[in-house]
Design an enzyme around this catalytic site. Structure first.
Site, PDB file in Angstrom:
ATOM      1  N   ASP A  12       6.457  89.452  25.715  1.00 13.81           N
ATOM      2  CA  ASP A  12       6.342  88.556  26.855  1.00 13.81           C
ATOM      3  C   ASP A  12       7.647  87.754  26.901  1.00 13.81           C
ATOM      4  O   ASP A  12       8.406  87.745  25.926  1.00 13.81           O
ATOM      5  CB  ASP A  12       5.122  87.652  26.663  1.00 13.81           C
ATOM      6  CG  ASP A  12       5.077  86.535  27.671  1.00 13.81           C
ATOM      7  OD1 ASP A  12       5.095  86.828  28.877  1.00 13.81           O
ATOM      8  OD2 ASP A  12       5.037  85.359  27.252  1.00 13.81           O
ATOM      9  N   ASP A  14       8.317  84.241  29.110  1.00 17.76           N
ATOM     10  CA  ASP A  14       8.124  82.792  29.156  1.00 17.76           C
ATOM     11  C   ASP A  14       7.122  82.351  28.097  1.00 17.76           C
ATOM     12  O   ASP A  14       5.980  82.810  28.076  1.00 17.76           O
ATOM     13  CB  ASP A  14       7.620  82.375  30.539  1.00 17.76           C
ATOM     14  CG  ASP A  14       8.620  82.683  31.637  1.00 17.76           C
ATOM     15  OD1 ASP A  14       9.810  82.404  31.439  1.00 17.76           O
ATOM     16  OD2 ASP A  14       8.205  83.207  32.695  1.00 17.76           O
ATOM     17  N   ASP A 175       2.426  84.833  23.896  1.00 16.47           N
ATOM     18  CA  ASP A 175       1.917  83.500  23.563  1.00 16.47           C
ATOM     19  C   ASP A 175       0.628  83.139  24.290  1.00 16.47           C
ATOM     20  O   ASP A 175       0.080  82.058  24.059  1.00 16.47           O
ATOM     21  CB  ASP A 175       2.974  82.441  23.900  1.00 16.47           C
ATOM     22  CG  ASP A 175       3.168  82.298  25.410  1.00 16.47           C
ATOM     23  OD1 ASP A 175       3.461  83.322  26.065  1.00 16.47           O
ATOM     24  OD2 ASP A 175       3.028  81.181  25.936  1.00 16.47           O
TER      25      ASP A 175
END
Length: 226
Positions: A12, A14, A175
Site C-alpha cells: 500500500d 498512503d 496499514d
C-alpha cells in the site's frame, strides 16, 4: 539458475510507504470548504484512507447529493495536486523511517518483485513516484482508476496476473483493514504495519504484523522459508 520461485511484495502507499496525512487532511479541508460543508474530523478522514475517493466520500458526506460528492472528489484531486506542487510546504508525503532502505534491499534480491496497490489515482501515484525517484522500482502498479475500491481483490488479482506470481508467493503490506481484507480475499498473505492510519485492532485479517520497517525482510524470509 535459481530454483526459487518469483516472489511478489505488494505495498500500500498512503500510511504504509509514505506519511501523506498532511496532504490528505489539507486537501480534504479545501474540498469541503469549497462546497461550504463542515470538514470531517481528522480521525474520520484517516479512517477511510485507502478507499477510492468515490467510496470514501459516501462515508464522509453521507447526506450530500451525488453531484455534490462528485464535486468533492474532483475538488480533493485538484487540491491534492496543487498542495504537492507548492514548494513552500516542504517535502510532500515523506517516507516512513526505513522505507526506502527496505525497498532497495528487496529490489536487490533477484527473485523478488515489488508492486503497489493503492487507492490513489494513476496521476497521484505517478507524481509520488517522480517526487521520490522511484521510477523502475515497482513492476506492477495497481491504482483506483481501473479497479473497484479496496477491499475488493481485483487489484491483487491483476498484480498476480501481470507478474505471473502465484498467490502463495505474494504478500500484501498495508496499514488498513481494507488492505488486509483485500489480501485475504485474494488468498495472499497480509502483513499489517503498526505505523499507519488504522489501529492494530482493525487489522484482524492480517496474518502477520510488523512494528517497524526493518522487521519486513526477516519476516519475509520466515514466510518463504524453504
Amino acid at each position: 539458475m535459481s530454483n526459487t520461485p518469483l516472489r511478489l511484495v505488494i505495498f500500500d502507499v498512503d500510511g504504509t510507504l509514505v506519511d501523506s496525512q498532511g496532504d490528505i487532511l489539507a486537501a480534504m479541508k479545501l474540498a469541503f470548504d469549497g462546497e461550504g460543508l463542515q470538514v470531517p474530523p481528522r480521525s474520520d478522514v484517516l479512517g477511510v484512507v485507502g478507499l477510492s475517493l468515490d467510496e470514501l466520500m459516501v462515508i464522509l458526506a453521507p447526506d450530500a447529493e451525488a453531484a455534490t460528492r462528485a464535486r468533492l472528489v474532483q475538488g480533493y484531486k485538484d487540491a491534492y495536486m496543487t498542495l504537492r506542487a507548492d514548494p513552500s510546504r516542504g517535502q510532500s508525503s515523506p517516507f516512513y523511517p526505513g522505507a526506502r532502505e527496505v525497498l532497495a534491499q528487496l529490489q536487490a534480491q533477484p527473485d523478488t518483485l515489488l508492486g503497489v496497490a493503492t487507492g490513489k489515482s494513476k496521476r497521484g501515484l505517478d507524481k509520488l513516484i517522480e517526487a521520490h525517484a522511484l521510477e523502475g522500482v515497482f513492476v506492477t502498479q495497481q491504482v483506483a482508476d481501473f479497479h473497484p475500491s479496496k477491499p475488493h481483490p481485483a487489484m491483487l488479482h491483476e498484480a498476480l496476473r501481470e507478474t505471473g506470481v502465484e498467490a502463495r508467493d505474494a504478500v500484501m503490506i498495508g496499514d488498513t483493514s481494507f488492505d488486509m481484507e483485500m489480501a485475504a480475499a485474494a488468498g495472499i498473505t497480509g502483513i499489517g504495519v503498526g505505523w499507519g492510519y488504522h489501529p492494530a485492532e482493525r487489522l484482524g485479517a492480517a496474518r502477520h504484523h510488523v512494528a517497524q520497517f526493518d522487521e519486513v525482510p526477516p519476516l519475509l524470509a520466515t514466510i518463504w522459508k524453504d
